[in-house]
Design a protein around this motif. Structure first.
Motif, PDB file in Angstrom:
ATOM      1  N   TYR A   1       0.857  -1.124   0.014  1.00  0.00           N
ATOM      2  CA  TYR A   1       0.120  -0.002   0.095  1.00  0.00           C
ATOM      3  C   TYR A   1       1.030   1.409  -0.079  1.00  0.00           C
ATOM      4  CZ  TYR A   1      -3.566  -3.319   1.170  1.00  0.00           C
ATOM      5  OH  TYR A   1      -4.427  -4.406   1.171  1.00  0.00           O
ATOM      6  N   TYR A   2       2.070   1.403   0.458  1.00  0.00           N
ATOM      7  CA  TYR A   2       2.915   2.030   0.349  1.00  0.00           C
ATOM      8  C   TYR A   2       3.189   2.942  -0.929  1.00  0.00           C
ATOM      9  CZ  TYR A   2       7.205   5.031   1.364  1.00  0.00           C
ATOM     10  OH  TYR A   2       8.053   6.095   1.443  1.00  0.00           O
ATOM     11  N   THR A   3       3.066   2.029  -1.926  1.00  0.00           N
ATOM     12  CA  THR A   3       3.102   2.682  -3.389  1.00  0.00           C
ATOM     13  C   THR A   3       2.156   2.067  -4.055  1.00  0.00           C
ATOM     14  OG1 THR A   3       4.918   0.687  -4.003  1.00  0.00           O
ATOM     15  CG2 THR A   3       5.882   2.709  -3.245  1.00  0.00           C
ATOM     16  N   ASP A   4       1.121   1.701  -3.642  1.00  0.00           N
ATOM     17  CA  ASP A   4      -0.073   1.179  -4.370  1.00  0.00           C
ATOM     18  C   ASP A   4       0.024   0.250  -5.334  1.00  0.00           C
ATOM     19  OD1 ASP A   4      -2.619   1.231  -5.111  1.00  0.00           O
ATOM     20  OD2 ASP A   4      -2.588   2.744  -6.632  1.00  0.00           O
ATOM     21  N   SER A   5       0.756  -1.030  -4.630  1.00  0.00           N
ATOM     22  CA  SER A   5       1.000  -1.944  -5.613  1.00  0.00           C
ATOM     23  C   SER A   5       0.145  -3.279  -5.565  1.00  0.00           C
ATOM     24  CB  SER A   5       2.371  -2.653  -5.111  1.00  0.00           C
ATOM     25  OG  SER A   5       3.519  -1.786  -5.030  1.00  0.00           O
TER      26      SER A   5
END
Length: 441
Positions: free
Chosen positions: A208-212
């Motif tokens: 979720y930190y980079t919307d993966s």
């Protein structure tokens, strides 16, 4: 080096590699590491092969390992027959080299490396794992240009160190999208005839930190992916339950395993381990298919807690894959083994922007484990080999030969050693590697 006395002509004649449609055999005296996709050898006989046959005892203690010389017949990639050595038998002379199960690297990143290019030391780390994520985002576009070629070079390095199989994590994140996976799949396809692999979809930059999450779901649906990965759920994504629940759901929906990076050593690390145990217990389908890579927190908790967690991990069928750190952090591997936890190892990074220490040898990892935990006797050294082979040993604890036997996959390594204990203690040189009956080094 190649098997003693094998010429290209003789090998093709013996193994029927010259038949139309079979693999094109490289020169065994100058193997270039590239093996085309195709069929395995139909028949191959290795003679003058050294195999372990039992332990030698004095006053109840194992003081040496008994070995003998044998002929090993290989048919269609599996061991068909083992007979006592007959010097007059037809076959390829192994020169008395010790045969061991081919090694397995169970934690490596084949998709991103500087190996095969100019030397590069790591840069000073700033900002912890998130800082390294930012650095990687800067580097990936350039690394992807050569990632297929360099993955192939790492595979060749692993083969030269006796490894025929790897579990590789592969980046799935917005910066590279699916490109890292595509490039690695090309490399593994080129090496398919001489190397086995399973892949972990790895959200290196956080789920979720980079919307993966969307990319991870896309990867999870692919046949080439065997495991769902993760990374420090609390530190990176800020929510242990949300990240772990996502991994568990993907794994269940797509019939995959789980292999999560966990570097956190504080309370969040322990809570992550405990929560993963809880989720696997709720979903028995994940038993013996779930792994924690690194899991450094186990080296930072009291001994009594280590014992408690080790017992729970074993009960839940959750394995630990350790790169055998040392210095300020020594993992409780003896405790994990004591309770029956599945322990494995790997090189992790050979040379990249994270580390430059990888030699390509998991036998060296077994040696390091033996040194760290005082495994210096003949018996303990022989048992340490299981770290390099992922739990396959020639002799059981009572000294009965359990490998090789007819029907076993013919993925074997020949080393210049008298026994397993010596191979581990001296990190004995690899002479030849066979993958499913095919000589690849």
């Amino acid at each position: 080096m190649a098997l003693k006395g094998i010429s290209r002509k003789d090998f093709i004649k013996t193994s029927a590699l010259g038949v139309t449609g079979f693999m094109t055999a490289p020169s065994l005296l100058g193997f270039n590491g590239t093996v085309a996709e195709g069929k395995y050898t139909t028949t191959m006989v290795l003679k003058n092969v050294r195999l372990e046959t039992g332990f030698i005892y004095e006053e109840g203690e194992v003081v040496a390992t008994r070995t003998g010389l044998f002929c090993v017949e290989i048919n269609d990639g599996v061991i068909a027959k083992i007979t006592p050595y007959d010097p007059a038998a037809e076959g390829e002379d192994a020169g008395g080299m010790l045969m061991l199960p081919a090694f397995k690297d169970m934690h490596i990143h084949l998709d991103k490396t500087f190996y095969g290019g100019p030397w590069k030391a790591v840069r000073k780390r700033q900002g912890g794992v998130k800082g390294m994520i930012a650095l990687e985002q800067e580097l990936l576009s350039e690394m992807l240009k050569t990632s297929t070629h360099r993955a192939e070079k790492i595979v060749e390095l692993l083969q030269s160190r006796g490894t025929a199989f790897a579990r590789s994590h592969v980046n799935i994140e917005p910066t590279s999208g699916m490109k890292s996976l595509e490039n690695l799949e090309k490399a593994l396809q080129h090496k398919k005839g001489g190397f086995g692999a399973e892949l972990v979809a790895f959200p290196q930059h956080g789920i979720y930190y980079t919307d993966s999450a969307g990319l991870m779901a896309e990867a999870a649906a692919m046949d080439s992916i065997g495991y769902i990965g993760g990374l420090d759920p609390y530190t990176i994504d800020g929510n242990i339950e949300r990240s772990v629940d996502f991994m568990v759901r993907l794994a269940l929906d797509h019939n995959k395993g789980i292999d999560m990076h966990l570097h956190e050593t504080g309370d969040s690390g322990l809570r992550t381990v405990t929560y993963l145990i809880e989720k696997v217990n709720e979903n028995p389908k994940l038993r013996n298919r779930t792994f924690l890579s690194h899991c450094f927190v186990l080296g930072k908790i009291p001994v009594s807690k280590q014992e408690e967690i080790a017992e729970k991990l074993a009960h839940s069928g959750i394995g630990v894959i350790s790169t055998i750190p040392f210095g300020g952090l020594v993992m409780p591997l003896p405790t994990l083994y004591k309770y029956g936890v599945d322990v494995a190892t790997g090189n992790d990074s050979i040379i990249d922007h994270w580390n430059t220490w990888g030699s390509g040898s998991v036998l060296e990892k077994a040696n390091l484990m033996a040194q760290l935990y005082g495994y210096r006797t003949e018996f303990d050294l022989s048992r340490s080999l299981k770290l390099a082979t992922h739990n396959i040993l020639p002799l059981d604890d009572e000294g009965n030969r359990q490998w090789p036997k007819a029907g076993d996959e013919a993925s074997v390594v020949l080393v210049d050693a008298s026994c397993s204990a010596e191979a581990v203690s001296r990190i004995s040189p690899v002479h030849s590697l066979l993958y499913r009956g095919q000589v690849v080094f």
